[in-house]
Design a protein around this motif. Structure first.
Motif, PDB file in Angstrom:
ATOM      1  N   UNK A 136       6.194   4.083 -35.032  1.00 25.33           N
ATOM      2  CA  UNK A 136       5.154   4.524 -35.949  1.00 25.33           C
ATOM      3  C   UNK A 136       3.747   4.094 -35.532  1.00 25.33           C
ATOM      4  N   UNK A 137       3.683   2.875 -34.956  1.00 23.05           N
ATOM      5  CA  UNK A 137       2.361   2.364 -34.590  1.00 23.05           C
ATOM      6  C   UNK A 137       2.363   1.758 -33.184  1.00 23.05           C
ATOM      7  N   UNK A 138       1.166   1.546 -32.712  1.00 28.04           N
ATOM      8  CA  UNK A 138       0.951   1.067 -31.356  1.00 28.04           C
ATOM      9  C   UNK A 138      -0.295   0.180 -31.391  1.00 28.04           C
ATOM     10  N   UNK A 139      -0.278  -0.943 -30.671  1.00 29.33           N
ATOM     11  CA  UNK A 139      -1.448  -1.817 -30.593  1.00 29.33           C
ATOM     12  C   UNK A 139      -1.868  -1.915 -29.126  1.00 29.33           C
ATOM     13  N   UNK A 140      -3.148  -1.677 -28.860  1.00 30.36           N
ATOM     14  CA  UNK A 140      -3.622  -1.723 -27.478  1.00 30.36           C
ATOM     15  C   UNK A 140      -4.728  -2.769 -27.321  1.00 30.36           C
ATOM     16  N   UNK A 141      -4.878  -3.247 -26.112  1.00 34.72           N
ATOM     17  CA  UNK A 141      -5.968  -4.174 -25.799  1.00 34.72           C
ATOM     18  C   UNK A 141      -6.862  -3.472 -24.774  1.00 34.72           C
ATOM     19  N   UNK A 142      -8.164  -3.594 -24.954  1.00 34.61           N
ATOM     20  CA  UNK A 142      -9.106  -2.886 -24.093  1.00 34.61           C
ATOM     21  C   UNK A 142     -10.166  -3.842 -23.540  1.00 34.61           C
ATOM     22  N   UNK A 143     -10.727  -3.480 -22.388  1.00 38.20           N
ATOM     23  CA  UNK A 143     -11.809  -4.273 -21.792  1.00 38.20           C
ATOM     24  C   UNK A 143     -12.850  -3.353 -21.167  1.00 38.20           C
ATOM     25  N   UNK A 144     -14.099  -3.808 -21.158  1.00 39.35           N
ATOM     26  CA  UNK A 144     -15.157  -3.076 -20.461  1.00 39.35           C
ATOM     27  C   UNK A 144     -15.814  -4.013 -19.458  1.00 39.35           C
ATOM     28  N   UNK A 145     -15.843  -3.591 -18.202  1.00 37.52           N
ATOM     29  CA  UNK A 145     -16.495  -4.357 -17.133  1.00 37.52           C
ATOM     30  C   UNK A 145     -17.652  -3.537 -16.553  1.00 37.52           C
TER      31      UNK A 145
END
Lengths: 161, 161, 161, 161
Positions: A136-145
């Protein structure tokens, strides 16, 4: 003939086709297209997108840094693409039409962004990976360089489908 | 003469002048200007900004809804303006130059956004209020409504100065 | 004599002494002591703490899993210890008394926790690392694993001093 | 006879019965019971819980303030109870067994807490209200006040069922 051909397409190939379609779809979104954001690489566990500094992305003319909203947009885009790719795999076994309907209705529930360094640079790279993926759900981690590999911002987002 | 005139300017009037300057400053930020976002009202405890739906703000062409990044941009803008206005009052007593330097360096540390409803509508209103304001940091709460007064998104952000 | 001895203590040794004091201090906090949480390792860039499953830490008697508040407590503890250790280094050059005063007043501003998996297990390990450290604030990332190395929860927190 | 009696129980009464059961259930959770946290009022759109200051809830012995983990526990408890109550209404029409199964599996996905003021006081009140409620997820907003009605902390959490 068609059936036999279909039969020869592996799960991996299907996922690859979906990833190419998602990449094309994301690259046609009006708001991110206007910003020059393009998804470069897309696999089952990582997404990479890029955009160049442009005058209209500036948030502070004196400091010549990216607007926080530009950073949020880039992180939500790679997070959403990663979530769609993850959901596709997690929904394996779900009837085909159902699976497509649910992936199409995928939406961001919430997002946290930590702005770690002023957004200075000429070329920015946003990446996303999966922290959790379910039915049902999804958790993501993001980064900006930036182009000097400095970490500008980090984020975590929850998506529903 | 100058001294007498200065003496007649009250703290409230000074705050009002600062608010007008901040409003003008925020309305000239390249990224939000491109988006059509304008601060309408600014007081010591509330900020209101508006923007109209436009084709380039779309995040999903099939659903014709705002991109999550547009929503993040609007919320960070009103949150930041509120934080600047709050910091100005909180830093009362600080030497004038110091106060200006610190307000100018104000930056978003982190932000959480809850996307509560798809961003459908013709005119969107973003508002911000203060949850906490101190000598170093400020926490604001933000909301985005459409012209039907439906709550599209809510957020919380921490700013440093 | 005292002066000469002081002169021979290097910055690294001072940091090590502070870390030992912080470890002792954190291990004496009433709420975490009641929970059996103990800081095991503390260095300039990583903190590790442990606690064993106990009946009073249960949040759901049917599922026999940790209460979300227990997880939040463990993550805030290692995050806070990491922030104190980071602040000590970041405040180098600040007059000694001032540095101590500011480290003592360190407080959590905000925290996000992602609960990724039900808190099942017999021994839990909480770790923290630095995402950002400055003169006023610090951002840490935290994780909780069980004895099978499964990631139970992840968090991000901002601390002020 | 039984059927006729059942027929006379209105939806409102059923919701009221569920709320009483949830209140009893939450008040028996080992970790919150040890902390002295008790749900006082529970309706379809608001939850109120209370706890008194106690030596073992202290996070900083010098400042005599609540541990951040105690605050997180109180907010997650009222948020979770509010989510269960909201989910019960949102799942109306779902087959009875299914509805019960889904409410029982309700879990916190993520939570943000803003620590606004040091946790000083003798009696603390935690409240929760609904920001969003759907068929799969629910978002709640929580607050903690002391006996002087000072806002100690605010939070937002997402729950899945």
């Amino acid at each position: 003939m068609t059936d036999m051909q279909t039969a020869t397409i592996t799960d991996d190939e299907k996922a690859r086709i979906l990833q190419e379609r998602l990449k094309m779809g994301f690259n046609m979104v009006p708001f991110t297209q206007a910003m020059g954001l393009t998804i470069k690489e897309m696999s089952a566990d990582k997404i990479t997108a890029e955009f160049a500094m442009q005058p209209q992305l500036i948030g502070n003319v004196f400091k010549q840094v990216l607007h926080g909203g530009v950073i949020a947009t880039a992180l939500d885009t790679v997070g959403g693409a990663m979530a769609m790719s993850g959901a596709y795999v997690a929904l394996k076994g779900t009837p085909k039409e159902d699976r497509a309907t649910r992936i199409n209705r995928l939406a961001t529930i919430d997002m946290r962004i930590d702005y770690l360094k002023a957004g200075r640079g000429t070329l920015f790279t946003a990446t996303a990976s999966l922290l959790r993926v379910g039915k049902q759900i999804c958790v993501t981690r993001m980064e900006l360089h930036n182009e000097k590999h400095e970490l500008i911002a980090a984020g975590t987002a929850t998506y529903m489908y």
